[in-house]
Structures are given as structure tokens and as C-alpha cells.
Scaffold this active site. Sequence first.
Site, PDB file in Angstrom:
ATOM      1  N   GLU A  88     -12.159   5.535   3.897  1.00  0.00           N
ATOM      2  CA  GLU A  88     -11.606   6.482   4.030  1.00  0.00           C
ATOM      3  C   GLU A  88     -10.956   6.801   2.592  1.00  0.00           C
ATOM      4  OE1 GLU A  88     -10.354   7.193   8.459  1.00  0.00           O
ATOM      5  OE2 GLU A  88      -9.340   5.619   7.638  1.00  0.00           O
ATOM      6  N   CYS A 101      -5.506   8.370  -2.975  1.00  0.00           N
ATOM      7  CA  CYS A 101      -5.490   6.920  -2.416  1.00  0.00           C
ATOM      8  C   CYS A 101      -6.699   6.477  -2.221  1.00  0.00           C
ATOM      9  CB  CYS A 101      -4.390   7.005  -1.131  1.00  0.00           C
ATOM     10  SG  CYS A 101      -4.422   5.445  -0.504  1.00  0.00           S
ATOM     11  N   CYS A 108     -10.987  -5.408   4.993  1.00  0.00           N
ATOM     12  CA  CYS A 108      -9.919  -6.448   4.161  1.00  0.00           C
ATOM     13  C   CYS A 108     -10.337  -7.511   4.674  1.00  0.00           C
ATOM     14  CB  CYS A 108      -8.747  -5.699   3.900  1.00  0.00           C
ATOM     15  SG  CYS A 108      -7.853  -6.590   2.891  1.00  0.00           S
ATOM     16  N   CYS A 112      -3.208  -9.008   7.016  1.00  0.00           N
ATOM     17  CA  CYS A 112      -1.972  -8.874   7.225  1.00  0.00           C
ATOM     18  C   CYS A 112      -1.741  -8.411   8.515  1.00  0.00           C
ATOM     19  CB  CYS A 112      -1.194  -7.867   5.982  1.00  0.00           C
ATOM     20  SG  CYS A 112      -1.475  -8.392   4.343  1.00  0.00           S
ATOM     21  N   CYS A 115      -1.311  -4.390   9.415  1.00  0.00           N
ATOM     22  CA  CYS A 115      -2.215  -3.542   8.896  1.00  0.00           C
ATOM     23  C   CYS A 115      -3.551  -3.363   9.553  1.00  0.00           C
ATOM     24  CB  CYS A 115      -2.693  -4.044   7.387  1.00  0.00           C
ATOM     25  SG  CYS A 115      -3.722  -2.950   6.571  1.00  0.00           S
ATOM     26  N   CYS A 329      -0.263   4.824   5.033  1.00  0.00           N
ATOM     27  CA  CYS A 329      -0.417   3.490   4.552  1.00  0.00           C
ATOM     28  C   CYS A 329      -0.830   2.679   5.810  1.00  0.00           C
ATOM     29  CB  CYS A 329       0.855   2.848   3.965  1.00  0.00           C
ATOM     30  SG  CYS A 329       1.322   3.681   2.551  1.00  0.00           S
TER      31      CYS A 329
END
Length: 338
Positions: A88, A101, A108, A112, A115, A329
Site C-alpha cells: 500500500e 508515504c 515487517c 511493534c 502496528c 500510520c
Amino acid sequence: MISVFDKSALQQYMLDNKIPLFRAKQIWNWVCKYGKTSFSEMPNIGLKLQDIFQKNIEICTPSVVNILKSIDGTTKVLLQLEDKNTIETVLIPSKTHNTICISSQVGCTVGCKFCNTGFNGFVRNLTTNEIVAQYVAMKKITNSAISNIVFMGMGEPLFNIDNVLQAINIFTDEDLFGISRRKITLSTSGIVPVLEKIVDKLNVKLAISLHAPNDQIREKIMPINKLYNLEKLFDVCQKYNKYHSFLRITFEYIMLNNVNDTDECAIELAKICKKLNAKANIIRFNTWQGACFTESPISRVKHFATILKQNGIDAPIRSKHGIDIMAACGQLSSSNNY
Ligand code: SAH
Ligand code: SF4
């Protein structure tokens, strides 16, 4: 095939084939400034040359699977790569500039706790072309001038640093995108040994996902802190400051209800910012399905920012963009949430 973004290879190709070098500049102009991805869309190049170029020069064009537009003007695009993985990319407009962005990985590895990208695991690094192609695709879709780039999409850019640095070189090259290094921000969760290695060459803005002012809290929400604690992270921040006295570090700080949002945390954070001449970017937590945190009430967020300001720290609260389309975010993922 030669990649259109491989500057020296494309110039060599022109020389080898006795094609004037200005043709390369024409191609870059169409691709980088106008988002054109087919030679047939480049009218100042003759049909014969268009055909030759089409056979020899590759312009990476992921297919557009979906486009979502938020009521606040934010656009989120789901792109499919050659191997069918999806990523994305988000465009955030503002009165003065448009910011893209960009993702650096499919998923990932850092994990975290707050997230969504991390929650969905890791598939692979993006190639340099795939990183740059996101800009071209967004340009083509929105037909807007894109002046700023943030590596704040999916993935940890420092775990794909070679390709990210190459992409930054392409973005800043005057013959290609010509974007100022001051308008590019790399955001990282703090992979200290990688940062150590590149800190002298990384002359773009650095944002660090801090999210807690001490190891105790940070460990709980960012497991990476067990490997690279705050002392190590701040050491490397100091090195960055030494090399780039004209670029200030930003500490990103998500406000998680009853986790890291107390007055004491604000005071601790202010001390850190002062020591490292950094600013803080206060981020309201964006939720997603399965998240185990809630956002701090807005009154708390404002109070937290006020404490920082009273201590002389620049601490804007980042406004929420694209919440209605899961484009904010930490909300990005490869899974199809359309
Ligand atoms: N991996 C890099 C860059 C991508 S994340 C990094 O972690 O810095 C971009 C920013 O979004 C980071 O500051 C990250 O901490 C933040 N973020 C992640 N999940 C979030 C969420 N649910 N709400 C608000 N911000 C989030
Ligand atoms: Fe990865 Fe950044 Fe999300 Fe952490 S916040 S899991 S480093 S994308």
C-alpha cells in the site's frame, strides 16, 4: 532489459546504440515528472524509437488493484507486484504540499505491538524499482505534484537499506525526480547497527519511532528495544547530529492510553529532545482490528504536547489522515481490507 531508473546503464545503452543522450532525459522527464509508464505516451519520441525503447527499457509498473479516497483528500492505493504480493502507498495532500508515504517492505519483521503492518508478519524486501515505482504510480493516479516523500508506509526501511538508499539517490537525482533531500524523511524503529553504518551518508531527514521515554515502557510495546536499547539508540542519534547539524531529528511518539501518556513521560521525553536537539511528533493512535491498545483521549494528548512546549520542545500533534480508509500510520497491510 535496462531499468529506466538505472541512470548509468541507460546512458550507456544510449551511447552503445548511438542514440543521443538527450533521449534519456526525455524519458526520465515523462516517467518522473509526468508519471508516464509507456513509451507510446511520450510524443516527443518518434514511433520507431518508442518501439525500440519498449523492447529494451523497463519501466516497473505494478498493477493498481484498488484506489480509495478519504473524505479528507488522502488517497490510498493497493499495488500488486510481479510476484502477486501487494503493498500500500498513500498520498496525503495539504494546503502547501503533497506527501507520499512509501513502503519499503511487504510486511515487517519488527513486530511493534501497536502496528498493523507488524502484526501481519513479513514477506520480503522491495526492490529499488518497486520502491520508486510507488511514486510514479501515485503520480499517474492522482495527477498531482508530489513534493515530499516519507518512508512511513509498510516495512522497516533500515532492514532494506541498500535498496532504500538507492531509491533515495534516484529520487534526489536532478535528471530524474530532482526532489530535495530535505523533503525526504526516513522513519525507523531504531535498528542501531544499520544506522551506525550509514549515519554519515544518510543526508535525508531522520524520524525515529521512539514511543516511550524509557526502556521499561519501550520494551513492552517495541520488542526491538530488547536488542537495541535507548542508550544505544541515543548514541547513534548523537552521531547523526554531528554529521548533519542542519537536519533535526524527529521523535515520533504515539499516545497509547495509560501506557506512555503520563505527565512524567512527557517530562522525560522533553529531556531527551533537549539533549538531542530533536523535535517530537505526537501521533494519535490509529486503531485496527485486533489491536490491544486504545488511543489516549484528545484532552490528554493536548496536555502532553503542552508540557513539551512548556519545556521548549517543538511538539506538533500529527493530524489524522485517511482514517476512514485505513490509510493512517500503522494501519497499512497487504491483506485486502477494501
Ligand atoms: N517502520 C518504520 C516506518 C513505518 S511506520 C517505523 O516504525 O518508524 C510509520 C510510523 O507509524 C511510525 O512512527 C510508527 O511507529 C507509526 N505507527 C505504527 N502503528 C501505528 C498506529 N497504530 N497508530 C499510529 N501510528 C502508528
Ligand atoms: Fe514495522 Fe514500523 Fe510497524 Fe514497527 S511500526 S512493526 S517497525 S512498520
